[in-house]
Scaffold this active site. Sequence first.
Site, PDB file in Angstrom:
ATOM      1  N   ASP A 197       0.789  -1.028  -0.088  1.00  0.00           N
ATOM      2  CA  ASP A 197       0.020   0.136   0.103  1.00  0.00           C
ATOM      3  C   ASP A 197       0.811   1.221  -0.070  1.00  0.00           C
ATOM      4  OD1 ASP A 197      -2.228   1.718   0.328  1.00  0.00           O
ATOM      5  OD2 ASP A 197      -3.361   0.061   1.217  1.00  0.00           O
ATOM      6  N   GLY A 223       4.409   1.197  -1.761  1.00  0.00           N
ATOM      7  CA  GLY A 223       4.743   0.981  -3.246  1.00  0.00           C
ATOM      8  C   GLY A 223       3.511   1.666  -4.258  1.00  0.00           C
ATOM      9  N   ASP A 224       3.532   1.575  -5.400  1.00  0.00           N
ATOM     10  CA  ASP A 224       2.678   2.288  -6.255  1.00  0.00           C
ATOM     11  C   ASP A 224       2.140   1.143  -7.138  1.00  0.00           C
ATOM     12  OD1 ASP A 224       0.919   3.213  -8.144  1.00  0.00           O
ATOM     13  OD2 ASP A 224       2.479   4.779  -8.834  1.00  0.00           O
ATOM     14  N   PHE A 225       0.909   0.543  -7.168  1.00  0.00           N
ATOM     15  CA  PHE A 225       0.610  -0.599  -7.968  1.00  0.00           C
ATOM     16  C   PHE A 225       0.520  -0.515  -9.582  1.00  0.00           C
ATOM     17  CE2 PHE A 225      -4.058   0.328  -5.876  1.00  0.00           C
ATOM     18  CZ  PHE A 225      -4.151   1.186  -6.936  1.00  0.00           C
ATOM     19  N   HIS A 243     -12.401  -1.161  -9.053  1.00  0.00           N
ATOM     20  CA  HIS A 243     -13.495  -0.141  -9.201  1.00  0.00           C
ATOM     21  C   HIS A 243     -13.480   1.223  -9.009  1.00  0.00           C
ATOM     22  CE1 HIS A 243     -15.334  -0.327  -4.498  1.00  0.00           C
ATOM     23  NE2 HIS A 243     -14.045   0.030  -4.834  1.00  0.00           N
TER      24      HIS A 243
END
Length: 334
Positions: A197, A223-225, A243
């Site tokens: 996250d 981190g950044d997905f 969503h």
Amino acid sequence: MPDSDDLLWGALGDISRFAALLTMAELGLADHLAHGPLDTGELAMRCGAHAPSLRRVLRELAAVGLVRPAGNDAYDLTDKGAALRSDVPDSVRSSIRMLGEEGFWYAMGMLPATVRDGGSAFVKRYGHLYDHLAANPATSRMFDDYMTARAVPITEGLARRYSFPETATMVDVAGGRGHILATVLHANPRMRGVLLDLEHVVDRARQTLAAEGLAGRAEVVSGDFFASVPAGGDVYLLASVLHNWDDVDALKILCNVRQAMNPGGRVLILEVALPDDEEPHLGKDLDMRMLAIFNGGTERSRDEYAALLGQAGLSLTKIVELGSGASLVEARPR
């Protein structure tokens, strides 16, 4: 189905009832009334309210069964109203406060403008939801509490109704405070977990997992997905993630997952699979929030999930209904 007059006038009344409910949650009325009835003046003093205004709200709350008159201008808490106490299991107080938070309230009220323009009025004023939360720690904590409360029955359904591989490593992508991961690991004692996250969230996830006695079985990383997700997982969970994004961004996330997962792994999407008919469904209500708060955020049907997953090199294998309107969409590499 109710007739159209009942439906329309009921919806108008719902706005007023929710405003009274929000006032009860914000002022902590259930906590103040937890140990017995109080007269309106005393209750107003304890919660810092204007007594004549509070009296009118209490009258509305009594009409819907959350408090009851107790004589001499006093009110007592009912069993139904006790669900708004902050110290009870499954409290709904944080959920109500989050839905009435300034930005959320603005977003829903500005839905007509969003529909006219095609872009979220919320995003125009506040920026992306997660930037808004990062800039407002108190709102972020309230949002975490809301998501945790909302996830409890769904997470229990996940642990009961889905068979996880016995020795798998599960990567919880955008796993928040870690309650879903903790529930799955407790139910599957030979599994390990990784939670990903944003930087401002992960400390709370570490605290949750440590408090649950799972620090030795679960790693927490920031981190950044959109850039990457932790590699080497057997199960990748995306709970209330896709969503929030349109198909272009959702596909980026899924492609990163597909690239990172072990051969024979699986992707689990924990959201809502919209029905194809026109019957009422919780997912259709949630979709109005997605439309109001996100540019491109949307709930999806089975066919829409299948098409999106196919573009990422994944095949939809089954959908498990978890209760409370939630669905688990399972996909595997093609």
